[in-house]
Design a protein around this motif. Structure first.
Motif, PDB file in Angstrom:
ATOM      1  N   MET A 197      23.209 -21.500  13.670  1.00 24.59           N
ATOM      2  CA  MET A 197      21.754 -21.491  13.574  1.00 24.59           C
ATOM      3  C   MET A 197      21.133 -21.025  14.895  1.00 24.59           C
ATOM      4  SD  MET A 197      19.152 -24.690  12.996  1.00 24.59           S
ATOM      5  CE  MET A 197      19.549 -25.361  14.601  1.00 24.59           C
ATOM      6  N   LEU A 198      21.633 -21.536  16.018  1.00 24.47           N
ATOM      7  CA  LEU A 198      21.080 -21.166  17.318  1.00 24.47           C
ATOM      8  C   LEU A 198      21.306 -19.687  17.625  1.00 24.47           C
ATOM      9  CD1 LEU A 198      22.058 -24.290  19.443  1.00 24.47           C
ATOM     10  CD2 LEU A 198      19.784 -23.669  18.605  1.00 24.47           C
ATOM     11  N   VAL A 199      22.505 -19.189  17.363  1.00 22.00           N
ATOM     12  CA  VAL A 199      22.804 -17.788  17.642  1.00 22.00           C
ATOM     13  C   VAL A 199      21.979 -16.873  16.734  1.00 22.00           C
ATOM     14  CG1 VAL A 199      24.603 -16.016  17.538  1.00 22.00           C
ATOM     15  CG2 VAL A 199      25.100 -18.220  18.586  1.00 22.00           C
ATOM     16  N   ALA A 200      21.952 -17.181  15.444  1.00 26.16           N
ATOM     17  CA  ALA A 200      21.185 -16.346  14.513  1.00 26.16           C
ATOM     18  C   ALA A 200      19.694 -16.404  14.835  1.00 26.16           C
ATOM     19  CB  ALA A 200      21.440 -16.786  13.073  1.00 26.16           C
ATOM     20  N   GLY A 201      19.195 -17.570  15.196  1.00 29.14           N
ATOM     21  CA  GLY A 201      17.787 -17.687  15.573  1.00 29.14           C
ATOM     22  C   GLY A 201      17.457 -16.879  16.814  1.00 29.14           C
ATOM     23  N   ALA A 202      18.381 -16.890  17.785  1.00 31.96           N
ATOM     24  CA  ALA A 202      18.163 -16.103  19.003  1.00 31.96           C
ATOM     25  C   ALA A 202      18.164 -14.606  18.690  1.00 31.96           C
ATOM     26  CB  ALA A 202      19.230 -16.437  20.038  1.00 31.96           C
ATOM     27  N   VAL A 203      19.087 -14.164  17.837  1.00 30.21           N
ATOM     28  CA  VAL A 203      19.125 -12.753  17.443  1.00 30.21           C
ATOM     29  C   VAL A 203      17.826 -12.369  16.725  1.00 30.21           C
ATOM     30  CG1 VAL A 203      20.272 -11.082  15.917  1.00 30.21           C
ATOM     31  CG2 VAL A 203      21.643 -12.587  17.364  1.00 30.21           C
ATOM     32  N   ALA A 262      14.913 -13.791  17.013  1.00 26.74           N
ATOM     33  CA  ALA A 262      13.813 -13.798  17.983  1.00 26.74           C
ATOM     34  C   ALA A 262      13.831 -12.545  18.853  1.00 26.74           C
ATOM     35  CB  ALA A 262      13.898 -15.048  18.852  1.00 26.74           C
ATOM     36  N   LEU A 263      15.019 -12.134  19.286  1.00 27.94           N
ATOM     37  CA  LEU A 263      15.115 -10.928  20.110  1.00 27.94           C
ATOM     38  C   LEU A 263      14.698  -9.688  19.328  1.00 27.94           C
ATOM     39  CD1 LEU A 263      18.416 -11.660  22.056  1.00 27.94           C
ATOM     40  CD2 LEU A 263      16.083 -11.651  22.964  1.00 27.94           C
ATOM     41  N   ARG A 264      15.095  -9.615  18.078  1.00 22.88           N
ATOM     42  CA  ARG A 264      14.686  -8.474  17.241  1.00 22.88           C
ATOM     43  C   ARG A 264      13.190  -8.500  16.985  1.00 22.88           C
ATOM     44  NH1 ARG A 264      18.191  -4.316  17.333  1.00 22.88           N
ATOM     45  NH2 ARG A 264      20.220  -5.255  17.589  1.00 22.88           N
ATOM     46  N   ALA A 265      12.622  -9.680  16.793  1.00 21.60           N
ATOM     47  CA  ALA A 265      11.191  -9.799  16.518  1.00 21.60           C
ATOM     48  C   ALA A 265      10.358  -9.360  17.717  1.00 21.60           C
ATOM     49  CB  ALA A 265      10.838 -11.233  16.138  1.00 21.60           C
ATOM     50  N   ARG A 266      10.872  -9.536  18.904  1.00 21.70           N
ATOM     51  CA  ARG A 266      10.124  -9.127  20.103  1.00 21.70           C
ATOM     52  C   ARG A 266       9.917  -7.620  20.142  1.00 21.70           C
ATOM     53  NH1 ARG A 266      10.064 -12.829  24.905  1.00 21.70           N
ATOM     54  NH2 ARG A 266       9.058 -10.960  25.653  1.00 21.70           N
ATOM     55  N   ARG A 267      10.753  -6.883  19.440  1.00 25.60           N
ATOM     56  CA  ARG A 267      10.616  -5.421  19.404  1.00 25.60           C
ATOM     57  C   ARG A 267       9.542  -4.959  18.431  1.00 25.60           C
ATOM     58  NH1 ARG A 267      16.684  -2.945  19.598  1.00 25.60           N
ATOM     59  NH2 ARG A 267      17.450  -4.216  21.316  1.00 25.60           N
ATOM     60  N   PHE A 268       8.992  -5.884  17.649  1.00 26.44           N
ATOM     61  CA  PHE A 268       8.043  -5.507  16.611  1.00 26.44           C
ATOM     62  C   PHE A 268       6.656  -5.213  17.142  1.00 26.44           C
ATOM     63  CE2 PHE A 268      10.379  -8.005  13.045  1.00 26.44           C
ATOM     64  CZ  PHE A 268      11.434  -7.133  13.152  1.00 26.44           C
ATOM     65  N   ARG A 305      15.738  -5.028   9.447  1.00 28.93           N
ATOM     66  CA  ARG A 305      16.873  -5.467   8.639  1.00 28.93           C
ATOM     67  C   ARG A 305      17.688  -6.539   9.371  1.00 28.93           C
ATOM     68  NH1 ARG A 305      19.239  -0.999   8.383  1.00 28.93           N
ATOM     69  NH2 ARG A 305      21.019  -1.440   9.686  1.00 28.93           N
ATOM     70  N   LEU A 306      17.980  -6.320  10.651  1.00 22.99           N
ATOM     71  CA  LEU A 306      18.743  -7.304  11.428  1.00 22.99           C
ATOM     72  C   LEU A 306      17.956  -8.597  11.616  1.00 22.99           C
ATOM     73  CD1 LEU A 306      20.434  -5.018  14.086  1.00 22.99           C
ATOM     74  CD2 LEU A 306      21.523  -6.217  12.192  1.00 22.99           C
ATOM     75  N   HIS A 307      16.653  -8.482  11.828  1.00 25.16           N
ATOM     76  CA  HIS A 307      15.812  -9.666  11.964  1.00 25.16           C
ATOM     77  C   HIS A 307      15.838 -10.492  10.672  1.00 25.16           C
ATOM     78  CE1 HIS A 307      12.365 -12.173  12.935  1.00 25.16           C
ATOM     79  NE2 HIS A 307      11.846 -11.840  11.769  1.00 25.16           N
ATOM     80  N   ARG A 308      15.698  -9.826   9.555  1.00 23.40           N
ATOM     81  CA  ARG A 308      15.702 -10.497   8.258  1.00 23.40           C
ATOM     82  C   ARG A 308      17.057 -11.162   7.991  1.00 23.40           C
ATOM     83  NH1 ARG A 308      13.019  -6.819   5.901  1.00 23.40           N
ATOM     84  NH2 ARG A 308      14.768  -5.436   5.580  1.00 23.40           N
ATOM     85  N   MET A 309      18.147 -10.458   8.258  1.00 19.75           N
ATOM     86  CA  MET A 309      19.475 -11.002   8.028  1.00 19.75           C
ATOM     87  C   MET A 309      19.750 -12.193   8.951  1.00 19.75           C
ATOM     88  SD  MET A 309      23.207  -9.089   7.945  1.00 19.75           S
ATOM     89  CE  MET A 309      22.804  -8.134   9.370  1.00 19.75           C
ATOM     90  N   ALA A 310      19.406 -12.057  10.231  1.00 12.41           N
ATOM     91  CA  ALA A 310      19.619 -13.156  11.176  1.00 12.41           C
ATOM     92  C   ALA A 310      18.765 -14.365  10.799  1.00 12.41           C
ATOM     93  CB  ALA A 310      19.298 -12.695  12.595  1.00 12.41           C
ATOM     94  N   GLY A 311      17.548 -14.128  10.355  1.00 15.83           N
ATOM     95  CA  GLY A 311      16.688 -15.223   9.925  1.00 15.83           C
ATOM     96  C   GLY A 311      17.259 -15.959   8.730  1.00 15.83           C
ATOM     97  N   ARG A 312      17.791 -15.231   7.784  1.00 12.62           N
ATOM     98  CA  ARG A 312      18.395 -15.871   6.610  1.00 12.62           C
ATOM     99  C   ARG A 312      19.617 -16.686   6.997  1.00 12.62           C
ATOM    100  NH1 ARG A 312      17.580 -10.624   2.838  1.00 12.62           N
ATOM    101  NH2 ARG A 312      15.429 -11.076   2.248  1.00 12.62           N
TER     102      ARG A 312
END
Length: 115
Positions: A49-55, A57-63, A82-89
């Protein structure tokens, strides 16, 4: 909402770091093998959960700027979305499994407690 969620996770981690020196660790020699595997599964779910959440969050910062509605920010390319959505799920699913395994760990702790 994501910042609030991340803050709550951070608050939990800080409280756990305070708990260890104040209350100490539980004696795991009393735990059965299945209870230990449940704990390890719980810890793995938390880590995922922590790793996926961090990924996410990092992808979302590019938005770019936060925008409501169906039109994404022009700075957000398809790969980042796509990566943000997958990591969030993955983070959400991991958190659900972490909740279930936490309930099992807590049940075992109460069953071993001597009141």
């Amino acid at each position: 909402m994501m910042r609030i969620a991340a803050s709550l996770v951070g608050l939990f981690l800080v409280s756990y770091m305070v708990k260890l020196p104040v209350l100490g660790r539980e004696d795991r020699s009393l735990w059965s093998t299945s209870e230990l595997w449940t704990l390890y599964t719980h810890e793995l779910c938390i880590f995922a959960m922590l790793v996926a959440g961090a990924v996410a969050a990092l992808r979302a910062r590019r938005f770019g700027e936060i925008r409501d509605g169906p039109n994404p920010a022009p700075e957000a390319d398809e790969r980042d979305r796509r990566l943000h959505r997958m990591a969030g799920r993955i983070a959400v699913i991991s958190s659900l499994f972490a909740l279930l395994t936490a309930a099992a760990v807590l049940t075992g702790m109460y069953s071993r407690a001597e009141f």
